[in-house]
Design a protein around this motif. Structure first.
Motif, PDB file in Angstrom:
ATOM      1  N   ASN A 198       0.827  -1.204   0.000  1.00 55.44           N
ATOM      2  CA  ASN A 198       0.000   0.000   0.000  1.00 55.44           C
ATOM      3  C   ASN A 198       0.866   1.260   0.000  1.00 55.44           C
ATOM      4  O   ASN A 198       0.864   2.015   0.969  1.00 55.44           O
ATOM      5  N   PRO A 199       1.596   1.509  -1.100  1.00 53.23           N
ATOM      6  CA  PRO A 199       2.472   2.689  -1.093  1.00 53.23           C
ATOM      7  C   PRO A 199       1.670   3.984  -1.049  1.00 53.23           C
ATOM      8  O   PRO A 199       0.596   4.076  -1.646  1.00 53.23           O
ATOM      9  N   THR A 200       2.203   4.970  -0.321  1.00 55.47           N
ATOM     10  CA  THR A 200       1.527   6.270  -0.245  1.00 55.47           C
ATOM     11  C   THR A 200       2.265   7.298  -1.107  1.00 55.47           C
ATOM     12  O   THR A 200       1.893   8.463  -1.132  1.00 55.47           O
ATOM     13  N   VAL A 201       3.317   6.854  -1.786  1.00 52.58           N
ATOM     14  CA  VAL A 201       4.069   7.712  -2.704  1.00 52.58           C
ATOM     15  C   VAL A 201       4.173   6.952  -4.014  1.00 52.58           C
ATOM     16  O   VAL A 201       4.667   5.826  -4.030  1.00 52.58           O
ATOM     17  N   VAL A 202       3.693   7.539  -5.103  1.00 56.97           N
ATOM     18  CA  VAL A 202       3.776   6.857  -6.392  1.00 56.97           C
ATOM     19  C   VAL A 202       4.423   7.770  -7.429  1.00 56.97           C
ATOM     20  O   VAL A 202       4.141   8.964  -7.493  1.00 56.97           O
ATOM     21  N   ALA A 203       5.319   7.168  -8.223  1.00 58.85           N
ATOM     22  CA  ALA A 203       5.963   7.925  -9.297  1.00 58.85           C
ATOM     23  C   ALA A 203       4.966   8.012 -10.444  1.00 58.85           C
ATOM     24  O   ALA A 203       4.358   7.008 -10.826  1.00 58.85           O
ATOM     25  N   VAL A 204       4.748   9.193 -10.963  1.00 60.39           N
ATOM     26  CA  VAL A 204       3.793   9.358 -12.066  1.00 60.39           C
ATOM     27  C   VAL A 204       4.462   9.786 -13.365  1.00 60.39           C
ATOM     28  O   VAL A 204       3.878   9.652 -14.431  1.00 60.39           O
ATOM     29  N   ALA A 205       5.686  10.318 -13.282  1.00 58.73           N
ATOM     30  CA  ALA A 205       6.374  10.760 -14.502  1.00 58.73           C
ATOM     31  C   ALA A 205       7.868  10.841 -14.249  1.00 58.73           C
ATOM     32  O   ALA A 205       8.301  11.070 -13.116  1.00 58.73           O
ATOM     33  N   TYR A 206       8.642  10.632 -15.288  1.00 61.17           N
ATOM     34  CA  TYR A 206      10.092  10.794 -15.212  1.00 61.17           C
ATOM     35  C   TYR A 206      10.618  10.941 -16.630  1.00 61.17           C
ATOM     36  O   TYR A 206       9.931  10.630 -17.603  1.00 61.17           O
ATOM     37  N   ALA A 207      11.859  11.429 -16.727  1.00 56.83           N
ATOM     38  CA  ALA A 207      12.507  11.589 -18.031  1.00 56.83           C
ATOM     39  C   ALA A 207      13.344  10.347 -18.309  1.00 56.83           C
ATOM     40  O   ALA A 207      13.650   9.575 -17.397  1.00 56.83           O
TER      41      ALA A 207
END
Ligand SMILES: *[C@@H]1O[C@H](CO)[C@@H](O)[C@H](O)[C@H]1NC(C)=O
Ligand SMILES: *[C@@H]1O[C@H](CO)[C@@H](O)[C@H](O)[C@H]1NC(C)=O
Length: 192
Positions: free
Chosen positions: A61-70
């Motif tokens: 149950n992560p509360t931090v999610v990566a949504v974009a990166y280069a």
């Protein structure tokens, strides 16, 4: 860096939680208009808050999610370009199972090519006691590898209408394997 003493003016949210209903923020346009009209005669209040922020990166149950990166982000020593959305629990103590007083919701961007430094655009959404339903909006630079970080509180709602102030952050615990972090926050605000 000296830690604030419990005997200082800091309002521990635990104590405040006992005051449920004492002076909850009024809601609705009429009550906001009334508050606004009285504002020229209102006295500015000073409030200090202390809580812990739990970044849960791993687990089910992560509360931090990566949504974009280069393309270059994961080759960058500072993770430059990574954008994450966060909805972290805020608790009275460093133990994640201690009483929840709110959540930190927003976007954190790795925006520095010189060090691991994030642009934080976060709302603290409180659920405890007289702060229930009130928010504080924070925008600032968060160089996470430094011991002490300072960010601007740029506004608020509910009991924190017209807030301005300073939020300081210090990492209380960091697990390099999971990426999970516990960060101690002291927030000082002026509001009406
Ligand atoms: C990113 O990497 C992919 C796959 O290697 C490539 O197709 C794409 O053109 C790259 N994009 C940029 C902006 O360099
Ligand atoms: C906070 O407010 C919500 C919505 O008004 C209410 O459902 C909840 O019980 C309140 N919680 C506390 C701790 O007062």
């Amino acid at each position: 860096m000296t830690k604030p003493q419990a005997s200082s003016m800091i309002f521990y949210l635990t104590i405040v939680c006992l005051l449920v209903g004492v002076s909850g923020a009024q809601k609705g346009p009429k009550s906001v208009q009334k508050w606004f009209r009285k504002l020229p005669h209102a006295k500015e209040k000073q409030t200090q808050l202390h809580f812990y922020f739990h970044d849960q990166v791993g687990g089910i149950n992560p509360t931090v999610v990566a949504v974009a990166y280069a393309n270059s982000t994961f080759g960058s020593p500072t993770m430059f370009g990574l954008v994450m959305v966060v909805d972290d629990q805020l608790t009275v103590g460093p133990d994640p199972s201690s009483k929840i007083v709110g959540r930190a919701q927003g976007i954190m961007n790795y925006a520095s090519m010189q060090e691991m430094g994030m642009l934080m655009t976060i709302n603290f959404v409180f659920t405890g006691g007289k702060y229930n339903g009130s928010t504080l909006s924070v925008v600032g630079y968060n160089p996470i590898q430094r011991k002490y970080r300072e960010m601007a509180v740029v506004g608020g709602s509910g009991v924190f209408r017209l807030a301005r102030g300073v939020a300081t952050a210090e990492t209380a615990a960091f697990d390099a394997k999971s990426g999970n972090a516990i960060v101690e926050y002291n927030v000082m605000v002026l509001h009406y």
